[in-house]
Enzyme design. Structure first.
Site, PDB file in Angstrom:
ATOM      1  N   GLY A   1       2.852   2.629  10.762  1.00  0.00           N
ATOM      2  CA  GLY A   1       3.919   3.776  10.676  1.00  0.00           C
ATOM      3  C   GLY A   1       4.490   4.138  12.037  1.00  0.00           C
ATOM      4  O   GLY A   1       5.165   4.957  12.059  1.00  0.00           O
TER       5      GLY A   1
ATOM      6  N   GLY B   1       3.007  -1.013   4.256  1.00  0.00           N
ATOM      7  CA  GLY B   1       3.077   0.416   3.817  1.00  0.00           C
ATOM      8  C   GLY B   1       4.311   1.012   3.610  1.00  0.00           C
ATOM      9  O   GLY B   1       5.009   0.722   2.663  1.00  0.00           O
TER      10      GLY B   1
ATOM     11  N   LYS C   1       0.195   4.320  -0.377  1.00  0.00           N
ATOM     12  CA  LYS C   1      -0.521   5.538   0.329  1.00  0.00           C
ATOM     13  C   LYS C   1      -0.310   6.834  -0.834  1.00  0.00           C
ATOM     14  O   LYS C   1      -0.296   6.528  -1.873  1.00  0.00           O
ATOM     15  CB  LYS C   1       0.200   5.813   1.496  1.00  0.00           C
TER      16      LYS C   1
ATOM     17  N   GLU D   1      -6.599   5.069   7.645  1.00  0.00           N
ATOM     18  CA  GLU D   1      -6.402   6.304   7.554  1.00  0.00           C
ATOM     19  C   GLU D   1      -7.732   7.052   6.737  1.00  0.00           C
ATOM     20  O   GLU D   1      -7.857   8.053   7.091  1.00  0.00           O
ATOM     21  CB  GLU D   1      -5.045   6.479   6.776  1.00  0.00           C
TER      22      GLU D   1
ATOM     23  N   ASN E   1       0.987  -1.283  -0.107  1.00  0.00           N
ATOM     24  CA  ASN E   1       0.267   0.082  -0.054  1.00  0.00           C
ATOM     25  C   ASN E   1       0.864   1.139  -0.048  1.00  0.00           C
ATOM     26  O   ASN E   1       1.482   1.596   0.859  1.00  0.00           O
ATOM     27  CB  ASN E   1      -0.853   0.092   1.165  1.00  0.00           C
TER      28      ASN E   1
ATOM     29  N   SER F   1       3.838  -1.874  10.420  1.00  0.00           N
ATOM     30  CA  SER F   1       5.171  -1.727  10.471  1.00  0.00           C
ATOM     31  C   SER F   1       5.759  -3.435   9.947  1.00  0.00           C
ATOM     32  O   SER F   1       6.616  -3.950  10.897  1.00  0.00           O
ATOM     33  CB  SER F   1       5.535  -1.469  11.855  1.00  0.00           C
TER      34      SER F   1
ATOM     35  N   GLU G   1      -5.416  -4.435  10.629  1.00  0.00           N
ATOM     36  CA  GLU G   1      -4.077  -3.657  10.656  1.00  0.00           C
ATOM     37  C   GLU G   1      -4.495  -2.651  12.203  1.00  0.00           C
ATOM     38  O   GLU G   1      -5.334  -2.084  12.240  1.00  0.00           O
ATOM     39  CB  GLU G   1      -4.174  -2.619   9.439  1.00  0.00           C
TER      40      GLU G   1
ATOM     41  N   HIS H   1      -9.489   1.387   4.750  1.00  0.00           N
ATOM     42  CA  HIS H   1      -8.245   1.624   5.475  1.00  0.00           C
ATOM     43  C   HIS H   1      -8.480   2.626   6.687  1.00  0.00           C
ATOM     44  O   HIS H   1      -8.992   3.592   6.591  1.00  0.00           O
ATOM     45  CB  HIS H   1      -7.023   1.996   4.520  1.00  0.00           C
TER      46      HIS H   1
HETATM   47  P1  13P Z   1       3.228   0.663   7.638  1.00  0.00           P
HETATM   48  O1  13P Z   1       3.673  -0.415   7.039  1.00  0.00           O
HETATM   49  O2  13P Z   1       3.900   2.020   7.029  1.00  0.00           O
HETATM   50  O3  13P Z   1       3.148   0.694   9.121  1.00  0.00           O
HETATM   51  O4  13P Z   1       1.667   1.010   7.039  1.00  0.00           O
HETATM   52  C1  13P Z   1       1.002  -0.042   7.319  1.00  0.00           C
HETATM   53  C2  13P Z   1      -0.351   0.123   6.457  1.00  0.00           C
HETATM   54  O5  13P Z   1      -1.225   0.803   6.818  1.00  0.00           O
HETATM   55  C3  13P Z   1      -0.604  -0.777   5.141  1.00  0.00           C
HETATM   56  O6  13P Z   1      -1.930  -0.432   4.728  1.00  0.00           O
END
Ligand code: 13P
Length: 249
Positions: free
Chosen positions: A173, A234, A11, A97, A9, A213, A167, A95
């Site tokens: 993140g 991510g 983003k 976010e 992903n 992560s 997640e 997601h």
């Molecule tokens: P990170 O791998 O940057 O923690 O993000 C995870 C994520 O939100 C994947 O959709």
């Protein structure tokens, strides 16, 4: 045996040129890798470059969101028809976010999920608790609620392509990964909920990815858990070497 799905992903990162550069470096690293399915989900504006670059490879391309109407006066939105016309096969839905910053609710997740499944896309539907919910001991309830609402009025037959991503929001993140055991416990709750909605056979086949992560150095411990059927990555998916290392755990 569930085939693992290793998903990137991106983003809101990368331009079309940077997308082409990624695939130039990434594809040779995974060209002989047939064990798992791989999908990269770039921003909408990079889909064209990604699809062109991935042509002839085993890497599928997904979007990061989709609207529930086929067309209409919905400024700024993108429909399943548009994604299918491009050659997109997967789509991330719900997601955290989008839930946190863009008003996504359990109900809109359900609408998007229904539409994506009806259109023949493979949805990667995201669920997960925030830190306060985990600390309050309500993780299982949150996951059950998110799943029940997401699955509302969807039949097992329609849901066949469904993929879930667990997640935990506190792990996204932050560099804090859920331990493989914590992730596996949450996956079991989700699988149980899928069993109630769609039946035990369905639940047995359902792929549940872990996201939050995931890095080259924790990928193999996470993927060793029987309950974990892949990863949604991510930050570490933006670099071709790092994502290839995660895929090949
Ligand atoms: P990170 O791998 O940057 O923690 O993000 C995870 C994520 O939100 C994947 O959709």
């Amino acid at each position: 045996m569930r085939i693992k799905l290793m998903a990137a992903n991106w983003k809101m990162y990368k331009t079309p040129d940077q997308t082409r550069d990624f695939f130039r470096d990434f594809l040779p690293l995974v060209s002989g890798h047939t064990r798992d399915e791989i999908v990269v989900c770039p921003p909408f504006l990079d889909l064209s470059a990604a699809l062109e670059a991935a042509q002839g490879s085993k890497v599928a391309i997904g979007a990061q969101n989709v609207h529930w109407k086929e067309e209409g006066a919905f400024t700024g939105e993108t429909s399943t028809i548009m994604l299918l016309a491009y050659g997109v096969t997967h789509v991330i839905i719900g997601h955290s976010e989008r839930r946190q910053y863009f008003g996504e609710t359990d109900d809109t997740v359900n609408l998007r999920l229904k539409t994506a499944l009806e259109a023949g896309l493979t949805p990667i539907c995201c669920v997960g608790e925030v830190l306060e919910e985990r600390e309050a001991g309500s993780t299982d309830d949150v996951l059950r609620r998110q799943c029940t609402r997401a699955f509302h009025a969807i039949s097992a037959k329609k849901a066949a392509r469904l993929v879930i991503a667990y997640e935990p929001v506190w792990a996204i993140g932050t560099g804090k990964t859920a331990t493989p055991e914590i992730a596996a416990e949450a996956h079991a709750v989700i699988r149980n909920e899928a069993g109630r909605a769609f039946g035990e056979d369905f639940a047995e086949k359902l792929r549940i990815l872990y996201g939050g992560s995931v890095k080259p150095d924790n990928s193999s411990a996470l993927m060793a858990q029987e309950e974990i059927d892949g990863a949604l990555v991510g930050g570490a998916s933006l670099d071709p070497k790092s994502f290839a290392a995660i895929v090949k755990y």
